[in-house]
Design a protein around this motif. Structure first.
Motif, PDB file in Angstrom:
ATOM      1  N   LEU A  58      41.642  41.005  44.338  1.00 49.42           N
ATOM      2  CA  LEU A  58      41.919  40.902  42.904  1.00 49.42           C
ATOM      3  C   LEU A  58      41.475  42.166  42.198  1.00 49.42           C
ATOM      4  O   LEU A  58      40.351  42.618  42.382  1.00 49.42           O
TER       5      LEU A  58
ATOM      6  N   CYS B 169      33.741  33.640  42.650  1.00 50.32           N
ATOM      7  CA  CYS B 169      34.652  34.163  41.625  1.00 50.32           C
ATOM      8  C   CYS B 169      34.751  33.161  40.485  1.00 50.32           C
ATOM      9  O   CYS B 169      34.754  31.949  40.707  1.00 50.32           O
ATOM     10  N   VAL B 170      34.865  33.687  39.290  1.00 55.84           N
ATOM     11  CA  VAL B 170      34.944  32.844  38.092  1.00 55.84           C
ATOM     12  C   VAL B 170      36.188  31.942  38.111  1.00 55.84           C
ATOM     13  O   VAL B 170      36.220  30.900  37.468  1.00 55.84           O
ATOM     14  N   ASP B 171      37.202  32.313  38.895  1.00 60.56           N
ATOM     15  CA  ASP B 171      38.410  31.479  39.007  1.00 60.56           C
ATOM     16  C   ASP B 171      38.187  30.220  39.831  1.00 60.56           C
ATOM     17  O   ASP B 171      39.083  29.379  39.926  1.00 60.56           O
TER      18      ASP B 171
END
Ligand SMILES: Nc1nc2c(c(=O)[nH]1)N[C@H]1C(S)=C(S)[C@@H](COP(=O)(O)O)O[C@H]1N2
Ligand SMILES: [Mo]
Length: 186
Positions: free
Chosen positions: A19, A65-67
């Motif tokens: 990403l 990950c924040v996702d």
């Protein structure tokens, strides 16, 4: 299932996603440098060889990950930011760091977060040289924070008295980003 290892709202996955915003920067060892500036006694400019000659360490850590995905037991090798900051000498008023990357990505951290034991400026991941998309030639890894704090293609550290938001922090993501407190959005 709830787990001691997984922060709330996270799901463990096996394969590392890739990403990033923008494009993968070119690495020219002749031109590349690593700089430390702002509130330091001795502003610093290191070549890539000088960075690689610093004491190395290995860190095994989970990344979140924040996702909502996490990768457990990632193994990174590189140098502790602490070693580089020792050379620069942070001034007493320095409390925050803005991390600067090739291509303009930035992220902010409390200085104390950067000095934690398991933080590394890495050039190897899981026993291999870092690939360009994962941040070659140098990538910050800060396991105590969501992965957007783990800046790829790092080129420098700016020491500050006051916190200043980075790329995602300016776009609504949390300035501190502790996954155990689910600090996703500001
Ligand atoms: N320079 C730079 N570093 C970055 C990013 C970016 O866009 N540019 N994205 C961040 C985000 S949001 C995540 S989730 C991770 C992804 O790292 P990976 O591609 O190695 O999985 O890198 C972080 N570091
Ligand atoms: Mo992310």
């Amino acid at each position: 299932m709830a787990s001691r290892r997984l922060p709330p709202g996270q799901k463990a996955i096996k394969k590392f996603p890739v990403l990033y915003e923008g494009s993968i920067p070119e690495f020219d060892p002749q031109k590349w440098d690593f700089r430390v500036w702002g509130l330091v006694e001795r502003p610093l400019r290191l070549t890539y060889d000088e960075v690689r000659a610093l004491p190395t360490k290995e860190v095994v850590a989970d990344v979140h990950c924040v996702d909502g995905w996490s990768v457990l037991d990632t193994r990174w090798e590189g140098v502790a930011p602490r070693e580089i900051l020792k050379l620069a000498g942070p001034k007493p008023e320095a409390r925050f760091v803005l991390v600067h990357c090739d291509g303009g990505y930035t992220t902010n951290l409390p200085l104390e977060a950067l000095l934690e034991d398991n933080v590394v400026l890495a050039w190897r991941l899981n026993g291999e040289e870092l690939s360009p998309e994962h941040g070659w030639p140098l990538r910050l890894v800060v396991p105590s924070r969501y992965f957007y704090k783990s800046a790829k293609w790092v080129r420098g550290l700016e020491l500050l008295a006051q916190d200043r938001p980075g790329y995602w922090e300016q776009r609504g993501y949390h300035w501190n980003a502790d996954p155990w407190k689910e600090e996703r959005f500001a």
